[in-house]
Structure formats: structure tokens, C-alpha cells
Motif scaffolding. Structure first.
Motif, PDB file in Angstrom:
ATOM      1  N   ARG A 162      61.133  94.106  56.187  1.00 16.72           N
ATOM      2  CA  ARG A 162      61.507  94.901  55.413  1.00 16.72           C
ATOM      3  C   ARG A 162      62.957  94.172  54.681  1.00 16.72           C
ATOM      4  O   ARG A 162      63.045  94.306  53.511  1.00 16.72           O
ATOM      5  CB  ARG A 162      62.130  96.258  56.073  1.00 16.72           C
ATOM      6  CG  ARG A 162      62.584  97.158  54.910  1.00 16.72           C
ATOM      7  CD  ARG A 162      63.056  98.640  55.488  1.00 16.72           C
ATOM      8  NE  ARG A 162      63.504  99.476  54.871  1.00 16.72           N
ATOM      9  CZ  ARG A 162      64.685  99.696  54.552  1.00 16.72           C
ATOM     10  NH1 ARG A 162      65.663  99.102  55.081  1.00 16.72           N
ATOM     11  NH2 ARG A 162      65.123 100.680  53.574  1.00 16.72           N
ATOM     12  N   ILE A 170      61.799  91.480  52.447  1.00 14.83           N
ATOM     13  CA  ILE A 170      61.279  92.137  51.088  1.00 14.83           C
ATOM     14  C   ILE A 170      62.358  92.582  50.448  1.00 14.83           C
ATOM     15  O   ILE A 170      62.609  92.367  49.080  1.00 14.83           O
ATOM     16  CB  ILE A 170      60.118  93.316  51.574  1.00 14.83           C
ATOM     17  CG1 ILE A 170      58.850  92.669  52.068  1.00 14.83           C
ATOM     18  CG2 ILE A 170      59.776  94.023  50.279  1.00 14.83           C
ATOM     19  CD1 ILE A 170      57.776  93.690  52.893  1.00 14.83           C
ATOM     20  N   VAL A 171      63.191  93.345  50.893  1.00 19.57           N
ATOM     21  CA  VAL A 171      64.370  93.741  50.103  1.00 19.57           C
ATOM     22  C   VAL A 171      65.002  92.564  49.504  1.00 19.57           C
ATOM     23  O   VAL A 171      65.504  92.838  48.276  1.00 19.57           O
ATOM     24  CB  VAL A 171      65.445  94.834  51.098  1.00 19.57           C
ATOM     25  CG1 VAL A 171      66.858  94.974  50.369  1.00 19.57           C
ATOM     26  CG2 VAL A 171      64.649  96.096  51.370  1.00 19.57           C
ATOM     27  N   ARG A 172      65.183  91.566  50.287  1.00 18.13           N
ATOM     28  CA  ARG A 172      66.257  90.342  49.728  1.00 18.13           C
ATOM     29  C   ARG A 172      65.266  89.878  48.324  1.00 18.13           C
ATOM     30  O   ARG A 172      65.829  89.518  47.526  1.00 18.13           O
ATOM     31  CB  ARG A 172      66.262  89.379  50.918  1.00 18.13           C
ATOM     32  CG  ARG A 172      67.139  88.357  50.753  1.00 18.13           C
ATOM     33  CD  ARG A 172      67.577  87.512  51.885  1.00 18.13           C
ATOM     34  NE  ARG A 172      67.557  88.063  53.081  1.00 18.13           N
ATOM     35  CZ  ARG A 172      66.662  87.830  53.913  1.00 18.13           C
ATOM     36  NH1 ARG A 172      65.876  86.802  53.659  1.00 18.13           N
ATOM     37  NH2 ARG A 172      66.527  88.308  55.168  1.00 18.13           N
ATOM     38  N   GLU A 173      63.943  89.588  48.950  1.00 21.01           N
ATOM     39  CA  GLU A 173      63.106  88.861  47.863  1.00 21.01           C
ATOM     40  C   GLU A 173      63.025  90.015  46.511  1.00 21.01           C
ATOM     41  O   GLU A 173      63.166  89.539  45.215  1.00 21.01           O
ATOM     42  CB  GLU A 173      61.582  89.006  48.431  1.00 21.01           C
ATOM     43  CG  GLU A 173      61.511  87.777  49.395  1.00 21.01           C
ATOM     44  CD  GLU A 173      60.161  87.621  49.762  1.00 21.01           C
ATOM     45  OE1 GLU A 173      59.366  88.522  49.458  1.00 21.01           O
ATOM     46  OE2 GLU A 173      60.134  86.825  50.605  1.00 21.01           O
ATOM     47  N   LEU A 174      62.946  91.394  46.657  1.00 22.86           N
ATOM     48  CA  LEU A 174      62.985  92.322  45.623  1.00 22.86           C
ATOM     49  C   LEU A 174      64.307  92.148  44.882  1.00 22.86           C
ATOM     50  O   LEU A 174      64.598  92.112  43.848  1.00 22.86           O
ATOM     51  CB  LEU A 174      62.708  93.805  46.231  1.00 22.86           C
ATOM     52  CG  LEU A 174      61.276  94.034  46.278  1.00 22.86           C
ATOM     53  CD1 LEU A 174      61.162  95.251  46.812  1.00 22.86           C
ATOM     54  CD2 LEU A 174      60.300  93.650  45.056  1.00 22.86           C
ATOM     55  N   ARG A 175      65.546  92.183  45.454  1.00 21.08           N
ATOM     56  CA  ARG A 175      66.878  92.193  44.882  1.00 21.08           C
ATOM     57  C   ARG A 175      66.872  90.715  44.178  1.00 21.08           C
ATOM     58  O   ARG A 175      67.303  90.931  42.975  1.00 21.08           O
ATOM     59  CB  ARG A 175      67.674  91.918  45.996  1.00 21.08           C
ATOM     60  CG  ARG A 175      68.056  93.365  46.507  1.00 21.08           C
ATOM     61  CD  ARG A 175      69.394  93.340  47.443  1.00 21.08           C
ATOM     62  NE  ARG A 175      69.860  94.775  47.623  1.00 21.08           N
ATOM     63  CZ  ARG A 175      70.878  95.249  48.193  1.00 21.08           C
ATOM     64  NH1 ARG A 175      71.825  94.295  48.268  1.00 21.08           N
ATOM     65  NH2 ARG A 175      71.152  96.177  48.244  1.00 21.08           N
ATOM     66  N   THR A 176      66.258  89.750  44.575  1.00 19.29           N
ATOM     67  CA  THR A 176      66.271  88.460  43.743  1.00 19.29           C
ATOM     68  C   THR A 176      65.616  88.758  42.838  1.00 19.29           C
ATOM     69  O   THR A 176      65.723  88.201  41.517  1.00 19.29           O
ATOM     70  CB  THR A 176      66.048  87.379  44.835  1.00 19.29           C
ATOM     71  OG1 THR A 176      66.786  87.395  46.007  1.00 19.29           O
ATOM     72  CG2 THR A 176      65.872  86.046  44.095  1.00 19.29           C
ATOM     73  N   GLU A 177      64.061  89.218  42.695  1.00 19.86           N
ATOM     74  CA  GLU A 177      63.373  89.222  41.792  1.00 19.86           C
ATOM     75  C   GLU A 177      63.889  90.279  40.642  1.00 19.86           C
ATOM     76  O   GLU A 177      64.012  90.015  39.429  1.00 19.86           O
ATOM     77  CB  GLU A 177      62.025  89.623  42.331  1.00 19.86           C
ATOM     78  CG  GLU A 177      61.005  89.427  41.308  1.00 19.86           C
ATOM     79  CD  GLU A 177      59.586  89.835  41.826  1.00 19.86           C
ATOM     80  OE1 GLU A 177      58.938  90.451  41.006  1.00 19.86           O
ATOM     81  OE2 GLU A 177      59.313  89.655  43.028  1.00 19.86           O
ATOM     82  N   MET A 178      64.316  91.445  41.410  1.00 20.72           N
ATOM     83  CA  MET A 178      65.001  92.378  40.242  1.00 20.72           C
ATOM     84  C   MET A 178      66.051  92.065  39.667  1.00 20.72           C
ATOM     85  O   MET A 178      66.382  92.402  38.565  1.00 20.72           O
ATOM     86  CB  MET A 178      65.279  93.714  41.016  1.00 20.72           C
ATOM     87  CG  MET A 178      63.846  94.424  41.421  1.00 20.72           C
ATOM     88  SD  MET A 178      64.171  95.830  42.322  1.00 20.72           S
ATOM     89  CE  MET A 178      64.811  97.019  41.105  1.00 20.72           C
TER      90      MET A 178
END
Length: 184
Positions: free
Chosen positions: A126, A129-137
Motif C-alpha cells: 500500500r 502504491i501510494v508513493r507511486e501514485l503520488r509520484t504519478e499524480m
């Protein structure tokens, strides 16, 4: 009335005295032989039979007493064996219950360990995924903001500050009204 028979004729009712003497001598002789030889043998045989019968009865009584004693020993051994079998059976049940409880405890520990490992793995995934989503977002937000504002946000410090402000705004918006933010 009846004519008397001649004197030389013998009267069948009266015995002849010579026959009585010979019969008496034969009787005494027979009695002596029987008393000296036959009766003692008969007495010995009779006594042997009495002894055999009494001995047989005594042996039978002894055998009966021994059989009763063996029967009592057998019953005692049987009762002891049944008691021992019941004790062994109870011990086996207790051992089986102990083994069952140990296996259940180990299974619970293993299940708890697997659940804990799964939770830790889920938490790590999680966070990833949150770190990847933050980077992507963040990247998507900077690109979108660059298009909207019309200036390039190439500077890393400005970009990071912008991304952080955008994500903070999303978290505040998402937790404040309980609705999810959707991008098209």
C-alpha cells in the motif's frame, strides 16, 4: 392206613447221618480255605478300592480347590488387566487431546503469523502504491498545471512544492466531504 414200607427203605424227610458228617467236614474245610486265602484277598481288594475311591475323592477335592484358586487368580488378573487397559486408554485419550491442542495451538500461531505477514506485506505494498501514485499524480498535476498556467514548472523545488500542495488539497477534499476525486 398207609402201608408201612419195608424197614430197609430210606425216609426222604430224614437225612442220612453220614452225609451230614461229610457235608459238615466239607463245609469246615471250605470255610478254612476261604477264611485263610480268599477272604483276606477280598478284604485287601475291598480296602484297595476304598482307598482308591477315597484317594480319588481327595484328589478331586484338591483339584477342585486348586481350580477355584486358579479361577480366583484368573479373575484378579483379568480385573487388573481391564483396569490397566482402561488406564492406558485414558492416557492415550489424554495424550491425543494434548497432541490435538498442541497442533491447534501451532496452527493458530502459524495462521496468526501468516495473517501478520500478510498485513505487513499489504501495508508495504500500500505504501509503495501510494508513493507511486503520488509520484504519478504529482507528475500529472504538474503537467496539467503547466498547461493551465502556461508556464513551465521545470524547477524541481517549485515542482515538488506544487505537487505537495496539490496532494494536500486532494486529501483535504477527499476526507472533508467523503467523496472521491475523479480525473477525466
Amino acid at each position: 392206613m398207609f402201608p408201612l414200607a419195608a424197614e430197609g427203605a430210606h425216609n426222604p424227610i430224614l437225612p442220612i447221618w453220614q452225609e451230614i458228617v461229610v457235608g459238615l467236614i466239607a463245609f469246615v474245610l471250605l470255610y478254612v480255605v476261604l477264611a485263610k486265602f480268599v477272604f483276606p484277598r477280598m478284604e485287601q481288594t475291598f480296602q484297595a478300592r476304598v482307598d482308591a475311591i477315597e484317594g480319588g475323592i481327595k484328589r478331586a477335592e484338591d483339584a477342585q480347590a486348586e481350580a477355584n484358586q486358579l479361577l480366583e487368580q484368573y479373575k484378579a488378573q483379568l480385573a487388573e488387566a481391564r483396569t490397566e487397559a482402561a488406564r492406558i486408554r485414558d492416557d492415550a485419550r489424554a495424550d491425543a487431546e494434548g497432541i490435538r491442542n498442541d497442533v491447534l495451538a501451532k496452527a493458530r500461531e502459524e495462521a496468526d503469523r501468516v495473517i501478520t505477514a500478510g498485513k505487513e506485506q499489504l501495508a508495504a505494498e500500500r505504501q509503495t502504491i501510494v508513493r507511486e501514485l503520488r509520484t504519478e499524480m504529482g507528475g500529472l498535476a504538474v503537467d496539467l498545471a503547466s498547461k493551465i498556467v502556461g508556464e513551465s514548472l521545470a524547477d524541481e523545488a517549485r515542482r515538488k512544492g506544487t505537487v505537495e500542495r496539490f496532494l494536500a488539497g486532494l486529501e483535504t477534499a477527499g476526507s472533508g466531504n467523503g467523496s472521491a476525486v475523479r480525473t477525466s
